[in-house]
Design a protein around this motif. Structure first.
Motif, PDB file in Angstrom:
ATOM      1  N   TRP A 126      -6.595   1.777  -1.234  1.00 51.07           N
ATOM      2  CA  TRP A 126      -5.720   2.672  -1.996  1.00 51.07           C
ATOM      3  C   TRP A 126      -6.258   4.092  -2.062  1.00 51.07           C
ATOM      4  O   TRP A 126      -5.737   4.930  -2.809  1.00 51.07           O
ATOM      5  N   ASP A 127      -7.312   4.399  -1.305  1.00 55.74           N
ATOM      6  CA  ASP A 127      -7.856   5.764  -1.313  1.00 55.74           C
ATOM      7  C   ASP A 127      -6.817   6.750  -0.787  1.00 55.74           C
ATOM      8  O   ASP A 127      -5.903   6.405  -0.042  1.00 55.74           O
ATOM      9  N   GLU A 128      -6.978   8.014  -1.188  1.00 54.69           N
ATOM     10  CA  GLU A 128      -6.153   9.113  -0.674  1.00 54.69           C
ATOM     11  C   GLU A 128      -7.062  10.135  -0.001  1.00 54.69           C
ATOM     12  O   GLU A 128      -8.107  10.508  -0.571  1.00 54.69           O
ATOM     13  N   PRO A 129      -6.698  10.603   1.198  1.00 58.44           N
ATOM     14  CA  PRO A 129      -5.553  10.145   1.981  1.00 58.44           C
ATOM     15  C   PRO A 129      -5.760   8.716   2.460  1.00 58.44           C
ATOM     16  O   PRO A 129      -6.886   8.231   2.512  1.00 58.44           O
ATOM     17  N   LEU A 153       0.830  -1.195   0.000  1.00 60.18           N
ATOM     18  CA  LEU A 153       0.000   0.000   0.000  1.00 60.18           C
ATOM     19  C   LEU A 153       0.870   1.251   0.000  1.00 60.18           C
ATOM     20  O   LEU A 153       2.061   1.210   0.335  1.00 60.18           O
ATOM     21  N   PRO A 154       0.274   2.384  -0.382  1.00 61.54           N
ATOM     22  CA  PRO A 154       1.038   3.638  -0.380  1.00 61.54           C
ATOM     23  C   PRO A 154       1.524   3.984   1.026  1.00 61.54           C
ATOM     24  O   PRO A 154       0.988   3.514   2.036  1.00 61.54           O
ATOM     25  N   GLY A 155       2.530   4.847   1.077  1.00 63.94           N
ATOM     26  CA  GLY A 155       3.021   5.324   2.360  1.00 63.94           C
ATOM     27  C   GLY A 155       3.829   4.305   3.123  1.00 63.94           C
ATOM     28  O   GLY A 155       3.895   4.382   4.359  1.00 63.94           O
ATOM     29  N   GLY A 156       4.465   3.362   2.423  1.00 60.32           N
ATOM     30  CA  GLY A 156       5.290   2.380   3.104  1.00 60.32           C
ATOM     31  C   GLY A 156       4.505   1.401   3.943  1.00 60.32           C
ATOM     32  O   GLY A 156       5.039   0.828   4.905  1.00 60.32           O
ATOM     33  N   ARG A 157       3.242   1.184   3.595  1.00 58.40           N
ATOM     34  CA  ARG A 157       2.401   0.290   4.378  1.00 58.40           C
ATOM     35  C   ARG A 157       2.244  -1.071   3.676  1.00 58.40           C
ATOM     36  O   ARG A 157       2.347  -1.171   2.458  1.00 58.40           O
ATOM     37  N   ASP A 165      -7.791   4.410   7.439  1.00 58.53           N
ATOM     38  CA  ASP A 165      -7.440   3.360   8.391  1.00 58.53           C
ATOM     39  C   ASP A 165      -8.305   2.131   8.110  1.00 58.53           C
ATOM     40  O   ASP A 165      -9.260   2.194   7.335  1.00 58.53           O
ATOM     41  N   PRO A 166      -7.989   0.974   8.704  1.00 59.41           N
ATOM     42  CA  PRO A 166      -8.734  -0.262   8.395  1.00 59.41           C
ATOM     43  C   PRO A 166     -10.233  -0.153   8.642  1.00 59.41           C
ATOM     44  O   PRO A 166     -11.038  -0.692   7.863  1.00 59.41           O
ATOM     45  N   ALA A 167     -10.669   0.553   9.721  1.00 59.78           N
ATOM     46  CA  ALA A 167     -12.104   0.676   9.986  1.00 59.78           C
ATOM     47  C   ALA A 167     -12.787   1.458   8.872  1.00 59.78           C
ATOM     48  O   ALA A 167     -13.907   1.125   8.452  1.00 59.78           O
ATOM     49  N   ALA A 168     -12.124   2.509   8.373  1.00 63.45           N
ATOM     50  CA  ALA A 168     -12.701   3.292   7.278  1.00 63.45           C
ATOM     51  C   ALA A 168     -12.814   2.450   6.012  1.00 63.45           C
ATOM     52  O   ALA A 168     -13.775   2.586   5.242  1.00 63.45           O
ATOM     53  N   VAL A 169     -11.822   1.583   5.776  1.00 60.90           N
ATOM     54  CA  VAL A 169     -11.877   0.707   4.607  1.00 60.90           C
ATOM     55  C   VAL A 169     -13.119  -0.184   4.665  1.00 60.90           C
ATOM     56  O   VAL A 169     -13.896  -0.284   3.705  1.00 60.90           O
ATOM     57  N   LEU A 170     -13.342  -0.868   5.812  1.00 61.10           N
ATOM     58  CA  LEU A 170     -14.483  -1.789   5.901  1.00 61.10           C
ATOM     59  C   LEU A 170     -15.812  -1.044   5.931  1.00 61.10           C
ATOM     60  O   LEU A 170     -16.828  -1.546   5.448  1.00 61.10           O
ATOM     61  N   THR A 171     -15.841   0.169   6.494  1.00 67.40           N
ATOM     62  CA  THR A 171     -17.076   0.967   6.467  1.00 67.40           C
ATOM     63  C   THR A 171     -17.462   1.274   5.031  1.00 67.40           C
ATOM     64  O   THR A 171     -18.635   1.137   4.633  1.00 67.40           O
ATOM     65  N   ALA A 172     -16.477   1.713   4.226  1.00 66.24           N
ATOM     66  CA  ALA A 172     -16.753   2.008   2.823  1.00 66.24           C
ATOM     67  C   ALA A 172     -17.165   0.744   2.065  1.00 66.24           C
ATOM     68  O   ALA A 172     -18.092   0.770   1.248  1.00 66.24           O
ATOM     69  N   VAL A 173     -16.486  -0.370   2.341  1.00 69.78           N
ATOM     70  CA  VAL A 173     -16.818  -1.624   1.668  1.00 69.78           C
ATOM     71  C   VAL A 173     -18.239  -2.066   2.018  1.00 69.78           C
ATOM     72  O   VAL A 173     -19.014  -2.511   1.161  1.00 69.78           O
ATOM     73  N   ASP A 174     -18.620  -1.937   3.287  1.00 66.56           N
ATOM     74  CA  ASP A 174     -19.954  -2.343   3.726  1.00 66.56           C
ATOM     75  C   ASP A 174     -21.024  -1.547   2.993  1.00 66.56           C
ATOM     76  O   ASP A 174     -22.054  -2.088   2.557  1.00 66.56           O
ATOM     77  N   ARG A 175     -20.799  -0.240   2.850  1.00 65.85           N
ATOM     78  CA  ARG A 175     -21.781   0.602   2.154  1.00 65.85           C
ATOM     79  C   ARG A 175     -21.855   0.236   0.666  1.00 65.85           C
ATOM     80  O   ARG A 175     -22.937   0.216   0.070  1.00 65.85           O
ATOM     81  N   LEU A 176     -20.698  -0.019   0.053  1.00 69.09           N
ATOM     82  CA  LEU A 176     -20.700  -0.400  -1.355  1.00 69.09           C
ATOM     83  C   LEU A 176     -21.393  -1.753  -1.565  1.00 69.09           C
ATOM     84  O   LEU A 176     -22.103  -1.936  -2.568  1.00 69.09           O
ATOM     85  N   MET A 177     -21.221  -2.680  -0.655  1.00 70.49           N
ATOM     86  CA  MET A 177     -21.928  -3.957  -0.762  1.00 70.49           C
ATOM     87  C   MET A 177     -23.434  -3.740  -0.756  1.00 70.49           C
ATOM     88  O   MET A 177     -24.182  -4.406  -1.484  1.00 70.49           O
ATOM     89  N   ASP A 178     -23.892  -2.796   0.057  1.00 73.66           N
ATOM     90  CA  ASP A 178     -25.315  -2.491   0.116  1.00 73.66           C
ATOM     91  C   ASP A 178     -25.788  -1.838  -1.175  1.00 73.66           C
ATOM     92  O   ASP A 178     -26.815  -2.205  -1.749  1.00 73.66           O
ATOM     93  N   VAL A 179     -25.013  -0.854  -1.681  1.00 68.75           N
ATOM     94  CA  VAL A 179     -25.400  -0.141  -2.899  1.00 68.75           C
ATOM     95  C   VAL A 179     -25.376  -1.066  -4.112  1.00 68.75           C
ATOM     96  O   VAL A 179     -26.259  -1.011  -4.979  1.00 68.75           O
ATOM     97  N   LEU A 180     -24.360  -1.933  -4.187  1.00 67.31           N
ATOM     98  CA  LEU A 180     -24.205  -2.825  -5.329  1.00 67.31           C
ATOM     99  C   LEU A 180     -25.024  -4.112  -5.202  1.00 67.31           C
ATOM    100  O   LEU A 180     -24.983  -4.961  -6.092  1.00 67.31           O
ATOM    101  N   HIS A 181     -25.735  -4.263  -4.086  1.00 66.86           N
ATOM    102  CA  HIS A 181     -26.567  -5.457  -3.835  1.00 66.86           C
ATOM    103  C   HIS A 181     -25.727  -6.739  -3.892  1.00 66.86           C
ATOM    104  O   HIS A 181     -26.131  -7.748  -4.486  1.00 66.86           O
ATOM    105  N   VAL A 182     -24.551  -6.669  -3.285  1.00 62.00           N
ATOM    106  CA  VAL A 182     -23.715  -7.868  -3.203  1.00 62.00           C
ATOM    107  C   VAL A 182     -24.357  -8.825  -2.194  1.00 62.00           C
ATOM    108  O   VAL A 182     -24.585  -8.457  -1.044  1.00 62.00           O
TER     109      VAL A 182
END
Length: 583
Positions: free
Chosen positions: A419-422, A384-388, A425-442
């Motif tokens: 890979w979002d900028e900035p 990941l970016p930033g040496g992560r 953190d991991p919680a923000a990643v899963l929060t965004a993923v959870d919302r996208l799963m709902d929007v995309l009807h996964v």
């Protein structure tokens, strides 16, 4: 049901008809029920005792006894049942109208392996024999006739039990495998020698070409070459149209050929020498189609050395075995086709681990079903970016291609949000993923753990590790000294349950050389021994900790991975394991 009675022991229709028609009084009791009650009586019992089936079933047969019944005879019956052995006694019983009669009673246990599953009783009214004991010749003739009827009934019951055992074994073995070759081998083992002296099974493809021939002989030693000649003669081309096997496949019915001789075998014998069939013993055959509702996968040819026709009861069993095997083969071949697609999908969804600077990793995946190549578990390792460095493990409900498709979508969503900028953190990643799963009807629900490790600014400094957990088993960390502990303690709601669920990121520093162990619950919900029940999750995690902690200090990720997957003793769930060493 048989006239309102429960049909015992899975008796087939022919055997049941024979038992109903016989003049011998037959009863069957169930020792697994309290009091060993009768569960079935035939009409001859009603004729002999005056008790209708509904008045007898559910009661111990001692209701036929009276005050003047010899207690020693009763004790002998009870002792024989207690010792699970056969017994024959003559005792005074009473009919429904109160009339006394002398009953010669024979009781035999029916075994399933070492377990008694029923007792069969055969009753004969021998009142005249007992009262007119002086008429020895008449009594002897009556006894011989009773013995003949008793023997016939016993043979009939034993034959029914043998068929029941065969069908029970077929239910267990043929449905337990998704390997076509194993199914046919199990079918051959079931049929020889119970139904035939030898057999061959011809499996065909969609064009009717024989693709595999399986043979089995009741005395294989010394017959290997003859059986091999049969295999070579039929494989690689269609069956002769006049062959009973081809006719069975065409009609979907059993085709028999008794009284065989070289002249009768010649039209479909593929030019095999007469001595081959003579050596194997070929007097009569029965060809059984291996048919499923929408396809026929070949034919099984049962062969006996004697020329007599196959008994109808054996043909019924063979036909039923053919249907079961045909359905099992259809399922197995369908599974093989789907597994081929699944393998390609799995290779795309779980690529090899990347080579990252300062990181050593090892991973493994095992599907829930033996031979399956796809499931709903995933692991991922990202630069990941930033040496992560990012590490992910997730578990989508299900063990099929749909679960794998959801898993692939989930993996792509986690990668893209990481890979979002900035940098989130991991919680923000899963929060965004959870919302996208709902929007995309996964579809579906999933647990997940996401870890981000930032490389140290200078040698000797610790790694900064942030992580979040969405209802997943805890990530473990193995410290350089060998101690193993949870990376953190927070657990939030699993993905797909509530898109606005609160999620937390935990952070800690780890010394270089620490190893992260990410895994799915299939690793820890394992029985201690094959065949045992699945273990409790907490006990399984404790067992995993002990297993990994027992490794020597400095064990590389590959050794940690190998120790972890040793816990998998049963394919109860998909299992994914990822070991990442930091520095």
């Amino acid at each position: 049901m048989d006239g309102g009675q429960e049909v015992p022991l899975g008796l087939d229709a022919l055997t049941l008809l024979a038992l109903r028609a016989t003049e011998v009084s037959v009863t069957i009791s169930d020792p697994a029920r309290p009091g060993n009650p009768l569960v079935w009586v035939n009409p001859a019992f009603t004729e002999t005792t005056g008790y209708a089936a509904q008045d007898a079933v559910g009661r111990n047969c001692s209701f036929l006894q009276g005050e003047d019944t010899d207690p020693d005879a009763v004790a002998g019956i009870r002792r024989a049942i207690r010792e699970q052995r056969s017994v024959t006694v003559t005792l005074l019983n009473h009919r429904a109208d109160g009339e006394a009669f002398w009953n010669r009673l024979s009781i035999d246990p029916v075994l399933d392996g070492d377990r008694v599953v029923a007792y069969v009783g055969v009753q004969s009214d021998v009142t005249a024999e007992v009262v007119a004991g002086a008429e020895r010749d008449a009594a002897r003739a009556a006894a011989e006739a009773a013995l003949a009827r008793e023997t016939a009934a016993r043979i009939s019951l034993q034959s029914a039990h043998r068929r029941l055992q065969l069908m029970s074994a077929a239910t267990t073995t043929l449905s337990a495998s998704l390997d076509p070759d194993a199914i046919v081998d199990q079918l051959a083992d079931l049929c020889v020698p119970p139904l035939a002296d030898w057999l061959f099974v011809a499996e065909t493809d969609e064009t009717g070409t024989v693709v595999r021939v399986t043979t089995r002989h009741h005395a294989p030693e010394g017959h290997e070459e003859a059986l091999e000649q049969v295999r070579r003669a039929y494989v690689g081309r269609p069956l002769p149209t006049v062959a009973p096997a081809a006719q069975a496949m065409a009609t979907g019915r059993v085709v028999t050929a008794p009284g065989l001789d070289p002249a009768k075998l010649a039209p479909y014998g593929r030019g095999l020498p007469e001595q081959v069939f003579a050596e194997l013993g070929t007097g009569a055959l029965a060809a059984v189609p291996l048919a499923a509702p929408d396809s026929t996968w070949g034919a099984m040819v049962l062969v006996r050395a004697t020329p007599q026709p196959f008994p109808p009861g054996d043909l019924e069993v063979a036909e039923d075995l053919g249907r079961r095997a045909g359905q099992a083969l259809a399922n197995a071949r369908r599974y093989v086709r789907e597994a081929t697609v699944a393998e390609s999908l799995q290779r795309a969804l779980l690529p090899g681990l990347p080579d990252l600077p300062g990181v050593t990793a090892a991973a493994a995946y095992r599907s829930a079903v033996l031979g399956a190549a796809v499931g709903g578990d995933l692991y991922d390792l990202m630069d990941l970016p930033g040496g992560r460095v990012g590490a992910v493990v997730a578990d989508v409900a299900g063990h099929d291609i749909d679960a794998a498709a959801t898993m692939g979508t989930l993996r792509d969503l986690i990668r893209s949000r990481s890979w979002d900028e900035p940098p989130p953190d991991p919680a923000a990643v899963l929060t965004a993923v959870d919302r996208l799963m709902d929007v995309l009807h996964v579809p579906g629900l999933a647990t997940a753990a996401v870890v981000q490790a930032r490389r140290p600014a200078a040698d000797g400094d610790p790694w900064t590790v942030r992580h979040t957990n969405a209802g997943h088993p805890p990530v473990l960390v193995r410290l350089p000294g060998g101690d193993v502990e949870p990376l953190g303690g927070a657990h939030d709601l699993l993905l797909g349950a509530a898109p606005d669920a609160r999620r937390r990121t935990e952070e800690r520093e780890l010394p270089a050389g620490s190893q992260l162990l990410l895994y799915t619950d299939g690793l820890v919900e394992q029985p201690e021994h094959p065949g045992d029940r699945a273990r409790d999750l907490d006990l399984g995690i404790a067992r995993l900790v002990a297993q990994v902690q027992a490794l020597p200090v400095g064990a590389p990720p590959a050794d940690v991975l190998a120790a972890a997957v040793e816990l998998v003793t049963g394919r109860l769930d998909d299992t994914a394991v990822l070991v990442v060493q930091l520095g």
